[in-house]
Design an enzyme around this catalytic site. Structure first.
Site, PDB file in Angstrom:
ATOM      1  N   GLY A   1       0.827  -1.202   0.000  1.00 12.96           N
ATOM      2  CA  GLY A   1       0.000   0.000   0.000  1.00 12.96           C
ATOM      3  C   GLY A   1       0.858   1.248   0.000  1.00 12.96           C
ATOM      4  O   GLY A   1       1.916   1.288   0.631  1.00 12.96           O
TER       5      GLY A   1
ATOM      6  N   GLY B   1      -0.548   4.557   0.398  1.00 13.68           N
ATOM      7  CA  GLY B   1      -1.258   5.739   0.886  1.00 13.68           C
ATOM      8  C   GLY B   1      -0.362   6.503   1.841  1.00 13.68           C
ATOM      9  O   GLY B   1       0.863   6.351   1.815  1.00 13.68           O
TER      10      GLY B   1
ATOM     11  N   ARG C   1     -19.658  12.920  14.529  1.00 16.32           N
ATOM     12  CA  ARG C   1     -20.152  12.212  13.354  1.00 16.32           C
ATOM     13  C   ARG C   1     -21.154  11.113  13.696  1.00 16.32           C
ATOM     14  O   ARG C   1     -22.194  10.991  13.059  1.00 16.32           O
ATOM     15  CB  ARG C   1     -18.970  11.591  12.599  1.00 16.32           C
ATOM     16  CG  ARG C   1     -18.087  12.640  11.977  1.00 16.32           C
ATOM     17  CD  ARG C   1     -16.870  12.030  11.329  1.00 16.32           C
ATOM     18  NE  ARG C   1     -16.084  13.083  10.678  1.00 16.32           N
ATOM     19  CZ  ARG C   1     -14.950  12.867  10.031  1.00 16.32           C
ATOM     20  NH1 ARG C   1     -14.438  11.654   9.950  1.00 16.32           N
ATOM     21  NH2 ARG C   1     -14.319  13.867   9.450  1.00 16.32           N
TER      22      ARG C   1
END
Lengths: 658, 253, 221
Positions: A40, A42, A330
């Site tokens: 990965g 990211g 949230r």
């Protein structure tokens, strides 16, 4: 096996420096001989690969996209938190730590969070040095905003593209190491298995997604920086390719999975428009600073939003939570929207949406502007025109995106929004060193479970990804690798590699030979629906039990009736997807099991059986103050291990936003 | 906005692999909703192809929110289709009407060879970045972020240049297949910031050299790149690259 | 970096084209200015023509002009050939008009037309002047008369006018493009450059067009 989080002794504020001071080191000559595999690219993966390359390790980095720059960190909009206290408004490492533990509803490990807050400031320094163009004030210094309802301004941002700018910074550092020969980049490659030798992670099997060929790669250690698993819900704000496969293969190889049911449902996303929907798009949380959320007071009100008079509107967040209003966290905002829609007050064609209205903000800003410009007794049209200009300057790019997707002009009619799966707090269980329960196998960023507890605060995902990659793993991995300097590179002809490759090849061949009647996509959609309905914003025992049964049946059907065209030894997007969906079909069951086990409500996990009389989430610290770490003990059989959470500093209290 | 459904004829480039000879295939899709995104329409088509035992069309896509830069497609004669400052994934079917024929081709450039169908290889962009699209600062070397003030105007312009998503639409749109907007944007971003100054000369020279090596064409200032860029990157960045190049070229030994 | 590296890189080649382009733009001002003397009178024009062909500074500059034209053409041809190779497979459908002007995309074609015109133009006027100067021992040469003779032919006048159309569009793009290539793109200056470019292009082409027309329609003696 008992779980040892390896939290250093000593005061909370001294743990990390004490650890760094005593951790074992690898000398430069030995680093050159040590190979590290990073999955990965990211924020966590790119920053880790670059930093380890800089240190002199031989790094191999893998991503399934065509370039490391595409990783989904790029889509983060809002910002990144750091305890810089540039605004002199009382921020500190302690306060960022405290907010994060509290925001996570007391289900995060204190020591990890404290370290995160400690290194946060250095992240900003590093990014600025790399040329990340953060927003600045006229004096040339960095600008901050308050984000997600925090009381201090600690969020650094680059318009609504902070994730993009941070990722491009890490990507550039990574490409620099590629140019220097310290990192070898494998794009359009997908990791399909971990190779373990003598109990330690020693490499991976990866599939070249262009040729379809399997490859073996040795590493003294393997780092999983493969992101979250929100796509188990089919519809989420994740990228289409985001998947759990790397983490799941690790789990199948002995890595425990931590808190899999902790999913963040983000309240402000563009609603689903129909069955064709392939993904959901987030509208930044910052919109709640100025937009007011409401639904009609009457059920099934079919008038257009702007035609509904003021006194027939229910501003339900302001009504239920007068102290925080539209800025509640949230999880609270999402559940409240679901509650209204389920009760029949939803808006739009699907009735699964609520309004986010800027009419008041436009008027408010318009009046201020008129005052600034010395316009006395400005008429309504002038006020609205001036107000729209202000709103455009603040949120123009988001409004444009909304209009492109929905065809509606949010300056004229209220936006329609609905919650959507956004982030997974759960992930591979890791200790303080970010090592999983498999020696030599690490998990960084969203792929691990460690820092956000049961709910992640805005602007802290970017912080965690970069903290893990730039400032944690370069230290902690040395503690393991210092014992590996005598281990020569193991040739990939080793039987363990051979066996792993064969099992991957067999699985691929099996998948393609099923040759049934239903597409991968249709299975993914069905799984998503089960997960969303029964393991989504609200969960109950009966639903979760049903979900487990349904997922098992669906998995069986998948393995007997999925249809994958094409061949194994070529570029085959359907085959790529099939492997990922097959893993989601296993993960889904584990998520439901975890949700079933946790009979309390906390953060993003809302058990309907555990609520206060007025319908708020009810935590149960006495029985559930632990990290649920699941060990796979057989085919779809798990054993639960509990890491008891010790709160030395922050005393858990019930969150209240009333 | 009224929603409507449409039937469409699609002419799509099919090519089995990089070595194969490709050709256009024609497909029909029915009852496409005006609310779908262009790629969701492709999803529908692919499901249809799978049901008919045909091979689905390979195309690049990932974030589907206009920021990762992975989607490409040359749609009806324009990269990313007819909407301005937009990516293919954000193009919605409202842009078309019932009965339309849509022609879809891959990016065409010597430096972006076709891998399969509509998928092209854009690693040339990564190699250009490797040639100098960074600031050489190892982790941990940074001074305090506010130690170096940056004029707001420069920071804003650097940001506008840094907004590039690396999709390659500039190359696809340019009649010369030039990558100057992509390279100009990165050179500009780093040249505008004080942090980028120490390496500004080697950076521009090396990045241009790599760009030439990859086989991109030469810029002739038609500005098609700017017009088709999904992020509206300005050709002023190309001018800045030119200036940086003159400066570096004359200054080098 | 060597000079060769500098000028052979894609950006360097364009500098050559831009710099020589600006040189040629300046030359056109002188050329149009000097030729405008035909409207003053035959003798004045011939005197200036004599000066231009005999003055040593002008004659050295003239060599520079040829070198400039040559480099402009050669570099542009290399650029054009490389650009054609940069897209070996073209598009089936292209809506280039949506993103750029036709003439910015047609500089090679327009330039080629101008080059063909130049060959004819030089054979009309330049060759005769030089033959008189070098081969005929500096014999008197009535360039004014030569112009009247050439432009009495309607076909040639039409060819000249068509070539000026090509020059017009070449300059419409080339003028501001040269400044962009040399690194000048600025919120305040670029609009100014563009306006000056359009004005220059119109004036220069109108002036040149007026000359064959004036002879053909006998506006001047």
């Amino acid at each position: 096996m008992s779980l040892d989080a390896k939290i250093p002794q000593g005061n909370m504020s001294e743990k990390w420096s004490a650890y760094k001071g005593n951790v074992k080191l690898v000398n430069p000559a030995n680093k050159r001989k040590i190979e590290i595999v990073v999955i990965g690219t990211g924020l966590a993966g790119a920053s880790a690969a670059a930093s380890l390359g800089e240190l002199g390790y031989k790094v191999k980095a893998f991503c399934f996209q065509d370039s490391p720059r595409r990783a989904h960190s790029i889509a983060a909009q809002g910002g990144i938190n750091a305890a810089k206290n540039y605004q002199n408004d009382g921020d500190s490492v302690y306060r960022l730590f405290y907010d994060t533990v509290k925001g996570g509803d007391y289900r995060a490990r204190e020591a990890n969070v404290y370290r995160l807050a400690e290194v946060s400031a250095a992240i900003i320094d590093q990014c600025v040095a790399q040329g990340v163009p953060f927003a600045r004030e006229y004096g040339g210094l960095l600008s901050n905003r308050s984000f997600g309802g925090t009381q201090v301004q600690r969020t650094f941002y680059a318009a609504g593209q902070t994730g993009q700018q941070l990722l491009l910074g890490a990507y550039s550092a990574l490409e620099r190491q590629v140019a220097l020969g310290n990192v070898t980049m494998y794009s359009r490659h997908e990791m399909l298995d971990i190779v373990k030798i003598d109990g330690k992670a020693r490499g991976i099997i990866a599939r070249n997604l262009v040729s379809g060929k399997l490859e073996r790669h040795f590493g003294h250690a393997v780092l999983l920086c493969s992101g979250g698993y929100g796509n188990v819900f089919y519809l989420s704000t994740n990228a289409m390719g985001s998947n759990v496969t790397a983490a799941w293969k690790a789990h199948r190889n002995g890595a425990y999975f931590g808190n899999p049911c902790f999913t963040q449902i983000h309240p402000t996303c563009i609603p689903v428009s129909g069955d064709h929907q392939s993904k959901l798009t987030l509208m930044s949380e910052s919109l709640r600073n100025d937009g007011r959320i409401w639904v009609p007071k009457a059920k099934n009100d079919n008038r257009k939003g702007k035609d509904i008079p003021e006194d027939e509107r229910d501003y339900y967040l302001e009504r239920r939570y007068p102290a925080f209003g539209n800025l509640v966290p949230r999880d609270v905002a999402s559940r409240a929207a679901k509650e209204r829609c389920d009760a029949g007050y939803g808006v739009g064609t699907t009735k699964m949406a609520v309004y986010l209205d800027f009419a008041d903000a436009i008027k408010r800003y318009g009046k201020i502007e008129a005052g600034k410009n010395g316009i006395i007794n400005a008429d309504q049209d002038t006020i609205i025109r001036l107000g729209k200009d202000v709103v455009k300057e603040k949120y123009g790019n988001l409004f444009d995106m909304y209009e492109k997707i929905t065809g509606e002009n949010p300056y004229e009619t209220p936006m329609r929004i609905y919650p959507a799966v956004h982030y997974t707090m759960g992930g591979l269980w890791v200790d303080y060193e970010l090592q999983t329960t498999v020696p030599g196998l690490y998990a960084l960023g969203e792929a691990n479970f460690s820092d956000h507890g049961a709910n992640r605060l805005g602007a802290s995902a970017l912080m965690q990804g970069l903290a893990d990659g730039y400032f944690v793993i370069p230290y902690t991995i040395g503690n393991y690798l210092s014992n590996e300097i005598a281990t020569a590179s193991i040739p990939v002809s080793h039987p363990a590699f051979e066996a792993a490759e064969k099992s991957v090849q067999d699985r691929l061949n099996h998948l393609i030979q099923i040759n049934g009647t239903e597409s991968v996509e249709s299975y993914h959609k069905k799984l998503g629906k089960i997960m969303w309905d029964k393991c989504g914003m609200a969960r109950n025992e009966q639903g979760l039990r049903e979900a487990i049964a349904e997922i098992r049946a669906l998995r069986e059907s998948f393995w007997s009736n999925v249809k994958i065209p094409g061949r194994v030894d070529e570029m085959n997007n359907e085959l790529d997807k099939a492997g990922r969906v097959a893993d989601f079909l296993e993960l889904g069951e584990l998520m439901c099991m975890d949700a079933l086990d946790r009979k309390e409500s906390c953060g993003g996990h809302f058990r309907e059986e555990s609520q206060t009389p007025d319908g708020e989430a009810q935590r149960d610290d006495e029985n559930y103050s632990y990290v649920a770490a699941w060990e796979l003990t057989g085919n779809n059989q798990w054993t639960l291990h509990k890491e008891k959470l010790q709160f030395e500093i922050v005393k858990p209290t019930q969150r209240s936003y009333k | 906005m009224e929603h409507y459904n449409m039937n469409l004829t699609l002419k799509i480039w099919r090519q089995a692999n990089s070595g194969a000879k490709g050709s256009f295939e024609t497909y029909q899709v029915k009852d496409i909703s005006s609310e779908m995104s262009f790629l969701e329409m492709f999803d529908v088509l692919n499901e249809q192809l799978i049901a008919e035992n045909k091979e689905p069309i390979a195309f690049d896509h990932d974030c589907r929110e206009g920021i990762c830069g992975m989607c490409s497609m040359y749609i009806n004669g324009q990269p990313h289709g007819p909407w301005k400052q937009n990516t293919t994934c954000q193009l919605h079917m409202r842009a078309f009407k019932d009965g339309d024929t849509i022609v879809v081709e891959p990016w065409r450039s010597r430096a972006f060879p076709v891998i399969k169908d509509l998928v092209v290889d854009r690693t040339a962009f990564d190699r250009i970045i490797q040639a100098g699209g960074y600031i050489s600062v190892d982790t941990g070397n940074a001074q305090d972020a506010n130690a170096l003030p940056v004029p707001k105007k420069d920071a804003d312009n650097a940001f506008l240049a840094a907004a590039c998503i690396g999709c390659g639409a500039c190359v696809a749109a340019c009649k010369n297949g030039s990558a100057m907007l992509f390279v100009g944007a990165k050179v500009s971003q780093l040249a505008l910031l004080p942090q980028g100054k120490p390496e500004r000369e080697t950076r521009v020279l090396n990045m241009v050299a790599q760009m030439d090596k990859e086989g991109f064409g030469n810029c002739t200032n038609t500005y098609a790149c700017e017009a088709e860029c999904p992020k509206g990157i300005s050709v002023a960045n190309i001018a800045r690259l030119n200036l940086e190049y003159i400066h570096a070229g004359l200054n080098s030994e | 970096m060597t000079w060769k590296q500098f000028f052979s890189a894609s950006v360097g080649k364009k500098f050559t084209v831009a710099l020589t382009g600006i040189f040629l733009i300046l030359f056109l001002i002188v050329h149009a200015g000097v030729n405008s003397a035909i409207f003053v009178g035959r003798d004045d024009f011939n005197n200036i023509a004599h000066f231009m062909s005999h003055n040593y500074i002008v004659r050295i500059l003239e060599i520079g002009l040829f070198v400039g034209i040559f480099l402009h053409i050669i570099q542009a041809l290399i650029v054009w050939r490389q650009n054609a190779a940069a897209r070996p497979v073209g598009y089936h459908m292209s809506k280039a008009n949506k993103n750029s002007t036709w003439y910015s995309r047609s500089m090679g074609l327009l330039g080629t037309l101008i080059l063909l015109f130049l060959i004819m133009h030089m054979s009309h006027f330049f060759v005769g002047t030089k033959v008189a100067l070098y081969l005929e021992d500096d014999a008197p040469h009535d360039l004014y008369e030569k112009m009247r003779e050439v432009f009495s032919n309607g076909y040639i006048v039409i060819i000249y006018l068509i070539s000026l159309v090509a020059l017009f569009w070449h300059l419409m793009h080339g003028f501001q493009s040269a400044f962009q290539t040399l690194g000048l793109n600025h919120k305040r200056f670029t609009p100014l450059i563009k306006t000056i470019g359009v004005g220059y292009t119109i004036i220069i082409t109108l002036l040149f067009a007026s000359m064959p027309l004036a002879f053909y329609f006998k506006w001047i003696e």
